[in-house]
Design an enzyme around this catalytic site. Structure first.
Site, PDB file in Angstrom:
ATOM      1  N   SER A  55     -22.934  27.078 -46.906  1.00 47.99           N
ATOM      2  CA  SER A  55     -23.808  26.279 -46.079  1.00 47.99           C
ATOM      3  C   SER A  55     -24.949  27.192 -45.645  1.00 47.99           C
ATOM      4  CB  SER A  55     -22.971  25.865 -44.868  1.00 47.99           C
ATOM      5  OG  SER A  55     -23.590  24.882 -44.173  1.00 47.99           O
ATOM      6  N   GLU A  62     -43.602  26.804 -43.972  1.00 48.01           N
ATOM      7  CA  GLU A  62     -44.019  25.418 -44.208  1.00 48.01           C
ATOM      8  C   GLU A  62     -42.852  24.455 -44.043  1.00 48.01           C
ATOM      9  OE1 GLU A  62     -44.085  27.896 -46.389  1.00 48.01           O
ATOM     10  OE2 GLU A  62     -46.178  28.487 -46.608  1.00 48.01           O
ATOM     11  N   SER A  63     -41.824  24.803 -43.268  1.00 52.67           N
ATOM     12  CA  SER A  63     -40.656  23.983 -42.938  1.00 52.67           C
ATOM     13  C   SER A  63     -39.343  24.606 -43.397  1.00 52.67           C
ATOM     14  CB  SER A  63     -40.791  22.546 -43.423  1.00 52.67           C
ATOM     15  OG  SER A  63     -39.860  21.795 -42.674  1.00 52.67           O
ATOM     16  N   HIS A  68     -25.769  22.487 -48.760  1.00 51.30           N
ATOM     17  CA  HIS A  68     -24.316  22.536 -48.529  1.00 51.30           C
ATOM     18  C   HIS A  68     -23.686  22.368 -49.895  1.00 51.30           C
ATOM     19  CE1 HIS A  68     -24.768  22.095 -44.219  1.00 51.30           C
ATOM     20  NE2 HIS A  68     -25.667  21.174 -44.488  1.00 51.30           N
ATOM     21  N   CYS A  83     -44.407  21.286 -45.984  1.00 46.46           N
ATOM     22  CA  CYS A  83     -45.633  20.683 -45.451  1.00 46.46           C
ATOM     23  C   CYS A  83     -46.841  21.361 -46.096  1.00 46.46           C
ATOM     24  CB  CYS A  83     -45.731  20.911 -43.952  1.00 46.46           C
ATOM     25  SG  CYS A  83     -44.333  20.246 -43.085  1.00 46.46           S
TER      26      CYS A  83
END
Ligand code: SPD
Length: 436
Positions: A55, A62-63, A68, A83
């Site tokens: 995980s 940019e985000s 998982h 983004c």
């Protein structure tokens, strides 16, 4: 449609399950995917997922990219959110698909923050821009990759630098060495930690010296397992020891240690050592009766090739090959992490040697889950294994600059907390009942 960001939700199917259970590999694949998408990596955090899988998330300027994995279903769920026009999440998708060896997949792309539905306000952070720019210069990507040794309920994680120094799989097991931040280089077998440079002295001093000092005149020793070399290093510090037979089933463990753990493998060239790569259980079965003063079982946990090291027949043979006043030391597991095996081993030895002749010692370690580990010591004669010659021990400890063992630790290690005493007594009571 014009939007602030693009969010790709991916179902990766029919992936390679071994890749899906490999924390450093998944972390690398995700960071790589971010870089290929032209994103700027700020940090990453990856852990083992219970009972299997990984995980983790990569934070990008940019985000983020998150994943998982479920190796048992050959499945991974990823979300790749970026983004701005400079980053292309589809490049990250392509890169991940290849790294996970995904044979089939399904993807959903969402455009987040549709411009036509949003109303821009006159928000002005211009004054902050130069400060933000200056701060950005100091950002060095921070990577958090954790190697986790665990069962269903308890785990110990060691942070890895991401640098895998050794990784080979034999017909028995997978042996790896990685560089950790807190404990030096770490040797692992399958998904279990075997030893860590900064901490291994606790284990190796305590597996060897209490038994050797209470015996008093060990000349011939046998070590089963112990491929990293730490146990024979400690035994061979004793000038009275004339020969040590060491039987390790997997040459890779010895090779990994010779290549990357010089502090452990330093005694492999000692002329008193006879190193054999073969099955220790079979070796003890064939060895001559009453031929060793000391036998040490330095195996890993009771899974894979080490399973045979936890059987009655094996310990009967260990007793047989010991001289009449010989001593056996067995890697005893943890009273909390492996409670059943810990108790069972103690009782198995009690049945063979007589319970008055079996003693358990505890020591602390930062490298194994729960931090508390044990050795069971069985003596073929009626000696008090808790006793030692303080003057002899002290000068030996000084001469070799030991890190953990000393005369007081020798005695104290055999003093068991009430819960451990009770666990061993209760186990014995249940064992008696089951025999009736
Ligand atoms: N859970 C780990 C048990 C460790 C056993 N042996 C380690 C080998 C060190 N020489």
């Amino acid at each position: 449609m014009e939007a602030l960001g693009r969010h790709i939700l991916v179902e990766f199917l029919l992936c390679d399950p071994d890749v899906l259970n490999d924390v450093p590999r998944i972390e690398n694949a995700m960071v790589d995917a971010a870089v290929k998408a032209n994103a700027t990596v700020i940090s990453s955090d990856f852990h083992h997922f219970s009972p299997w899988g990984v995980s983790g998330v990569v934070i990008i300027q940019e985000s983020h990219l998150a994943i998982h994995t479920w190796p048992e279903y050959q499945y991974a769920a990823a979300d790749l959110f970026t983004c701005g026009d400079d980053v292309d999440p589809w490049l990250a998708f392509d890169s991940l698909k290849e790294a996970l060896d995904s044979k089939t997949y399904s993807v959903l792309e969402m455009h987040r923050g549709p411009i036509n539905l949003l109303k821009r306000i006159p928000y002005n952070a211009e004054g902050y821009r130069p400060i933000a720019f200056e701060r950005m210069q100091d950002i060095v990507a921070k990577r958090n990759i954790w190697f986790t040794d665990k069962d269903e309920n308890i785990a110990l994680s060691i942070r890895s630098s991401g640098k895998l120094l050794y990784d080979k799989t034999s017909r028995y097991q997978r042996t790896r060495v990685f560089q950790s931040y807190g404990l030096g280089k770490v040797l692992t077998i399958d998904n279990m930690i075997m030893c860590a440079e900064e901490d291994e002295a606790h284990y190796h001093e305590m597996i060897a010296h209490p038994a050797i000092f209470s015996h008093g005149s060990v000349e011939r020793a046998l070590v089963i397992g112990g491929g990293d070399g730490g146990t024979v290093r400690e035994i061979l510090r004793h000038d009275g020891v004339k020969s040590v037979d060491m039987v390790e089933i997997d040459a890779n463990v010895v090779e990994a240690s010779k290549l990357h753990l010089p502090g452990l493998s330093c005694a492999f060239d000692d002329p008193r050592l006879n190193l054999r790569i073969e099955d220790g259980v079979a070796f003890v079965g064939k060895a001559a009766a009453e031929s060793y003063d000391l036998v040490i079982i330095d195996g890993s946990d009771p899974v894979g090739p080490a399973k045979g090291l936890f059987s009655v027949d094996f310990y009967k043979n260990c007793q047989r090959v010991l001289k009449p006043d010989g001593i056996l030391v067995v890697q005893g597991e943890s009273p909390t992490f492996n409670r059943e095996v810990f108790v069972e081993l103690n009782h198995m030895l009690g049945d063979i040697f007589g319970c008055q002749r079996v003693h358990t010692l505890l020591f602390n370690t930062a490298a194994y889950p729960t931090g508390l580990w044990s050795f069971h010591i069985a003596s073929k004669s009626d000696r008090d294994v808790k006793r030692n010659d303080e003057n002899l021990v002290d000068s030996f400890v000084r001469r070799h600059q030991l890190k953990y063992y000393n005369a007081a630790v020798h005695g104290a290690a055999f003093v068991l907390p009430n819960y451990v005493e009770n666990m061993l007594k209760e186990g014995a009571r249940l064992q008696r009942l089951s025999k009736k």
